[in-house]
Scaffold this motif. Structure first.
Motif, PDB file in Angstrom:
ATOM      1  N   SER A 126      -7.654   3.592  -4.632  1.00 39.34           N
ATOM      2  CA  SER A 126      -7.727   2.666  -3.496  1.00 39.34           C
ATOM      3  C   SER A 126      -8.327   1.319  -3.866  1.00 39.34           C
ATOM      4  O   SER A 126      -8.144   0.336  -3.142  1.00 39.34           O
ATOM      5  N   ASP A 127      -9.065   1.268  -4.983  1.00 43.82           N
ATOM      6  CA  ASP A 127      -9.669   0.004  -5.391  1.00 43.82           C
ATOM      7  C   ASP A 127      -8.962  -0.624  -6.592  1.00 43.82           C
ATOM      8  O   ASP A 127      -9.476  -1.569  -7.183  1.00 43.82           O
ATOM      9  N   ARG A 136      -8.234  -4.014  -1.230  1.00 42.18           N
ATOM     10  CA  ARG A 136      -8.353  -4.023  -2.685  1.00 42.18           C
ATOM     11  C   ARG A 136      -8.222  -5.464  -3.188  1.00 42.18           C
ATOM     12  O   ARG A 136      -7.706  -6.337  -2.468  1.00 42.18           O
ATOM     13  N   GLU A 149       0.817  -1.205   0.000  1.00 41.71           N
ATOM     14  CA  GLU A 149       0.000   0.000   0.000  1.00 41.71           C
ATOM     15  C   GLU A 149       0.856   1.262   0.000  1.00 41.71           C
ATOM     16  O   GLU A 149       0.489   2.278  -0.598  1.00 41.71           O
TER      17      GLU A 149
END
Length: 309
Positions: A61-62, A104, A51
């Protein structure tokens, strides 16, 4: 207009980590590298490391992620069990696993193993490079991936049919640093500096009846008995070891004619010389490009299926 990222492609090795943000055509929109390989991480550290890099790249973020390499090892993030040979390279994504601790979509691709005939062997990461080569039409070919532990892989009809791991690089390090030959082979020895010496050693290793252990000490003796001769112990040792490796796969090399070398740098160039000496034609391929192509092919299959669901 800036293209939107389709996925993050991750090559997570033992020593290093490489991440690419790509669009659906494989164009690189951003990339990062770091020494945060599997060898220096515990299982709990992987999500934060991933991340952190994705955030630095500005990834949504996805954004989905597909990972190849040692993150899928037993001691990595989450084990992705091996697919056994003959392994369809185009179908590796079907055996991907999803780790916990991330919000994710993240898929870790499997490695490939071999049990047939007692020729036990494993690979993680190289199979994704082979899948990338498949994307450029190399579905029947002999591949060599030079390294500390070199890989030779035979791909037939798009399947990893069989492969072997050869410890040539590690043997060079052990012999040159921990055996009697440490007194002859300098730490900064350059095998490329004297190509004729390297070539002669390869030719010797390719001769019928060659026995590696019976000639190694001659490297030490040559320095003692022929002090005025032009010698390069590193070139001779490297030529003998690489030559012996190629002698073991000469039948495959003669059948295919070409050997596709996946790698860059001095070691890959030495393998190319040795393959030529053995009567084969070396063809150089970009390993970084191949791993991206292999990862992208899996991402397109995985995420297209996921979005349809």
């Amino acid at each position: 207009m800036t293209a939107s990222p389709f996925a993050a492609l991750v090559d997570w090795g033992t020593s290093n980590l490489r991440i690419w943000l790509v669009d659906s055509q494989g164009a690189v929109l951003g990339e990062r590298q770091s020494p945060e390989g599997m060898g220096g991480l515990d299982k709990a550290a992987y999500p934060a490391v991933l991340e952190g890099h994705l955030s630095a790249l500005g990834a949504p973020s996805d954004l989905p992620v597909v990972v190849a390499g040692m993150a899928g090892a037993r001691t990595g993030w989450r084990e992705a069990p091996y697919v056994e040979t003959p392994a369809p390279l185009v179908g590796l994504f079907q055996h991907a696993v999803q780790p916990e601790g991330v919000s994710r979509p993240v898929y870790i691709l499997p490695g490939v193993c071999q049990r047939e005939g007692g020729a036990y062997d494993v690979m993680r990461g190289e199979e994704t490079q082979l899948a990338g080569a498949l994307e450029q039409g190399l579905d029947n070919a002999l591949f060599c991936l030079p390294g500390t532990h070199s890989k030779w892989a035979l791909v037939e009809d798009g399947q990893a049919r069989r492969f072997s791991t050869v410890m040539t690089g590690e043997l060079f390090n052990l012999i040159s640093r921990q055996s009697i030959l440490r007194l002859s082979v300098p730490e900064d020895g350059d095998a490329e500096a004297d190509p004729e010496i390297f070539d002669a050693a390869v030719a010797q290793a390719l001769e019928p009846g060659f026995a590696l252990t019976s000639v190694l000490f001659s490297i030490r003796a040559e320095g003692l008995l022929a002090p005025d001769a032009k010698i390069n112990p590193a070139a001779r040792l490297s030529g003998l070891l690489i030559g012996a490796e190629i002698a073991a796969i000469r039948d495959d090399l003669q059948r295919h004619g070409k050997a596709y070398l996946i790698g860059t740098g001095k070691l890959t160039r030495l393998y190319a010389r040795a393959i030529t000496k053995a009567g084969g034609e070396p063809v150089m391929l970009d390993g970084g490009l191949l791993v991206r192509r292999g990862l992208l092919a899996s991402a397109l299959s995985l995420f297209d299926h996921e979005f349809k669901d």
